[in-house]
Design a protein around this motif. Structure first.
Motif, PDB file in Angstrom:
ATOM      1  N   ALA A 104       0.608  -1.131  -0.087  1.00 59.87           N
ATOM      2  CA  ALA A 104       0.206  -0.112  -0.069  1.00 59.87           C
ATOM      3  C   ALA A 104       0.729   1.092   0.019  1.00 59.87           C
ATOM      4  CB  ALA A 104      -1.004  -0.179   1.289  1.00 59.87           C
ATOM      5  N   VAL A 105       1.943   1.295   0.818  1.00 59.60           N
ATOM      6  CA  VAL A 105       2.812   2.314   0.705  1.00 59.60           C
ATOM      7  C   VAL A 105       3.380   2.728  -0.436  1.00 59.60           C
ATOM      8  CG1 VAL A 105       4.977   3.242   1.957  1.00 59.60           C
ATOM      9  CG2 VAL A 105       3.071   2.486   3.261  1.00 59.60           C
ATOM     10  N   ARG A 106       4.041   1.567  -1.169  1.00 62.97           N
ATOM     11  CA  ARG A 106       4.616   1.605  -2.375  1.00 62.97           C
ATOM     12  C   ARG A 106       3.724   2.322  -3.470  1.00 62.97           C
ATOM     13  NH1 ARG A 106       9.716  -0.358  -2.315  1.00 62.97           N
ATOM     14  NH2 ARG A 106      10.238  -1.610  -0.346  1.00 62.97           N
ATOM     15  N   GLY A 107       2.528   1.825  -3.361  1.00 65.65           N
ATOM     16  CA  GLY A 107       1.727   2.201  -4.422  1.00 65.65           C
ATOM     17  C   GLY A 107       0.968   3.496  -3.965  1.00 65.65           C
ATOM     18  N   LEU A 113       6.739  13.725  -1.525  1.00 67.35           N
ATOM     19  CA  LEU A 113       8.287  13.703  -1.357  1.00 67.35           C
ATOM     20  C   LEU A 113       8.291  12.382  -2.416  1.00 67.35           C
ATOM     21  CD1 LEU A 113       8.533  13.641   2.369  1.00 67.35           C
ATOM     22  CD2 LEU A 113       9.455  15.238   0.830  1.00 67.35           C
ATOM     23  N   LYS A 114       7.429  11.674  -2.422  1.00 66.22           N
ATOM     24  CA  LYS A 114       7.555  10.629  -3.438  1.00 66.22           C
ATOM     25  C   LYS A 114       8.109  10.762  -4.866  1.00 66.22           C
ATOM     26  CE  LYS A 114       5.368   6.331  -5.035  1.00 66.22           C
ATOM     27  NZ  LYS A 114       4.138   5.384  -4.854  1.00 66.22           N
ATOM     28  N   ARG A 115       7.763  12.108  -5.276  1.00 67.25           N
ATOM     29  CA  ARG A 115       8.123  12.788  -6.569  1.00 67.25           C
ATOM     30  C   ARG A 115       9.575  12.919  -6.939  1.00 67.25           C
ATOM     31  NH1 ARG A 115       4.249  17.775  -6.831  1.00 67.25           N
ATOM     32  NH2 ARG A 115       2.195  16.605  -7.099  1.00 67.25           N
ATOM     33  N   THR A 116      10.021  13.092  -5.760  1.00 65.43           N
ATOM     34  CA  THR A 116      11.463  13.353  -6.016  1.00 65.43           C
ATOM     35  C   THR A 116      12.555  12.198  -5.475  1.00 65.43           C
ATOM     36  OG1 THR A 116      11.473  14.686  -3.945  1.00 65.43           O
ATOM     37  CG2 THR A 116      11.420  15.856  -5.836  1.00 65.43           C
ATOM     38  N   LEU A 178       8.964   8.789   7.644  1.00 67.54           N
ATOM     39  CA  LEU A 178       8.643   8.932   6.295  1.00 67.54           C
ATOM     40  C   LEU A 178       9.290   7.922   5.406  1.00 67.54           C
ATOM     41  CD1 LEU A 178       9.799  12.649   6.221  1.00 67.54           C
ATOM     42  CD2 LEU A 178       7.372  11.786   6.080  1.00 67.54           C
ATOM     43  N   PHE A 179       8.541   7.645   4.249  1.00 70.41           N
ATOM     44  CA  PHE A 179       9.016   6.384   3.658  1.00 70.41           C
ATOM     45  C   PHE A 179       9.903   7.258   2.371  1.00 70.41           C
ATOM     46  CE2 PHE A 179       5.176   5.312   5.579  1.00 70.41           C
ATOM     47  CZ  PHE A 179       5.862   4.030   6.335  1.00 70.41           C
ATOM     48  N   LEU A 190       4.750  19.609   7.928  1.00 70.87           N
ATOM     49  CA  LEU A 190       3.915  18.690   8.895  1.00 70.87           C
ATOM     50  C   LEU A 190       2.612  17.862   7.947  1.00 70.87           C
ATOM     51  CD1 LEU A 190       3.047  21.401  11.500  1.00 70.87           C
ATOM     52  CD2 LEU A 190       4.472  19.522  11.804  1.00 70.87           C
ATOM     53  N   ALA A 191       2.639  18.275   6.723  1.00 69.38           N
ATOM     54  CA  ALA A 191       1.266  17.785   5.846  1.00 69.38           C
ATOM     55  C   ALA A 191       1.912  16.408   5.325  1.00 69.38           C
ATOM     56  CB  ALA A 191       0.961  18.595   4.825  1.00 69.38           C
ATOM     57  N   GLU A 192       3.423  16.475   5.045  1.00 68.76           N
ATOM     58  CA  GLU A 192       4.233  15.361   4.517  1.00 68.76           C
ATOM     59  C   GLU A 192       4.292  14.103   5.761  1.00 68.76           C
ATOM     60  OE1 GLU A 192       6.887  17.802   1.352  1.00 68.76           O
ATOM     61  OE2 GLU A 192       7.591  17.343   3.517  1.00 68.76           O
ATOM     62  N   GLN A 193       4.563  14.832   7.008  1.00 73.05           N
ATOM     63  CA  GLN A 193       4.600  13.734   8.208  1.00 73.05           C
ATOM     64  C   GLN A 193       3.130  13.282   8.498  1.00 73.05           C
ATOM     65  OE1 GLN A 193       6.652  15.568  11.582  1.00 73.05           O
ATOM     66  NE2 GLN A 193       7.903  16.611  10.309  1.00 73.05           N
ATOM     67  N   ALA A 194       2.098  13.990   8.441  1.00 69.38           N
ATOM     68  CA  ALA A 194       0.802  13.493   8.871  1.00 69.38           C
ATOM     69  C   ALA A 194       0.496  12.353   7.748  1.00 69.38           C
ATOM     70  CB  ALA A 194      -0.197  14.532   8.734  1.00 69.38           C
TER      71      ALA A 194
END
Ligand code: URA
Length: 284
Positions: A104-107, A113-116, A178-179, A190-194
């Motif tokens: 689920a995380v990978r998808g 953050l996943k974009r960079t 964070l992944f 904070l949004a990325e963390q949440a």
């Protein structure tokens, strides 16, 4: 015009300075000035007052060069929102095994953050081990290799854990809140963390360690939902309550990267790990 050739040693020292500032990845072909204002939109001529049409009018095709088209979006836009945090939570809760959660995380596409990042960094070590460590975010080495805590601070963490007889091979499981690596190791919003935390809370529930270790102030604040600093929190047991009411003994401790910068604090972290060792023996 004078020839402005730059000496190789000056270039090397500029590159070293970039790396010291955390600028160690090129993520685009050309620099983007994110502070530049968008060009002013041309003022449209006032539209003549239209008479009500006597019959339906075909919709006008959208012209992207139209003077009233919206300003161009410059660079990535933040995509986290309360709705995405809810989506992440619902998705995480629908996972019943660590393998499902990892998939689920990978998808998941709801964290900017996943974009960079080059890789999703999910976990390492032994799932189901009695100790679970939650750090902050992958750095450059972790991003490249797709595993948490594999750089210098991870190596220090491994040596410290080995000193109480625990290795990744059977002794502990390790992840981050964070992944994905924040570009240039910047502090995650904070949004990325949440968004990531929704998965991390489920991660802790599914891994069900006997003891949780939170490494570093960011991890402590996020997981325990506190504003208290790491210096006051470290070394004292706190309880992390799982959704089913199970209480996990939790040890906040300094981040190994901090210990590398401040070796005098290693003594305190050693006391924290001795307390973990004692707790594991009590829990049997
Ligand atoms: N620091 C962290 O918090 N996590 C890692 O995986 C690497 C460095």
């Amino acid at each position: 015009m004078t020839d402005m050739a730059v000496a190789p040693e000056d270039l090397a020292s500029l590159l070293r300075w970039y790396v010291d500032q955390g600028i160690d990845e090129a993520i685009g072909e050309a620099p983007v000035d994110r502070f530049a204002l968008p060009p002013p939109a041309p003022v449209a001529a006032p539209a003549p007052v239209a008479k009500a049409p006597s019959r339906p009018v075909a919709p006008t095709p959208l012209r992207t060069s139209s003077p009233v088209s919206p300003p161009a979006i410059r660079g990535p836009v933040p995509i986290e929102s309360p709705k995405l945090i809810e989506d992440a939570r619902a998705l995480a809760e629908s996972c019943n095994t660590l393998a499902e959660l990892e998939a689920a995380v990978r998808g998941f596409e709801g964290c900017a953050l996943k974009r960079t990042a080059k890789n999703t960094v999910f976990a390492d070590g032994t799932a189901g081990a009695s100790v679970m460590i939650v750090g902050e975010a992958p750095g450059a080495d972790e991003d490249r290799l797709g595993k948490p805590f594999v750089g210098v601070s991870g190596q220090l963490m491994d040596r410290m854990m080995a000193a109480i007889g625990l290795t990744r091979d059977g002794g502990f499981y390790i992840t981050n809140i964070l992944f994905w690596r924040p570009p240039g190791n910047r502090t995650p919003t904070l949004a990325e963390q949440a968004v990531c935390l929704a998965f991390t809370r489920r991660h802790i529930e599914l891994a069900r360690p006997k003891v949780l270790i939170l490494a570093g102030g960011t991890s402590v604040k996020a997981v325990l939902d506190t504003t208290e600093g790491i210096t006051r929190m470290r070394g004292k047991w706190v309880t992390y309550r799982l959704a089913d009411g199970t209480e996990l003994p939790t040890m906040p401790t300094f981040h190994p990267a901090y210990l590398l910068r401040t070796p005098a604090s290693k003594r305190l972290s050693w006391l924290d790990l001795l307390a973990v060792d004692k707790k594991l023996k009590e829990l049997g």
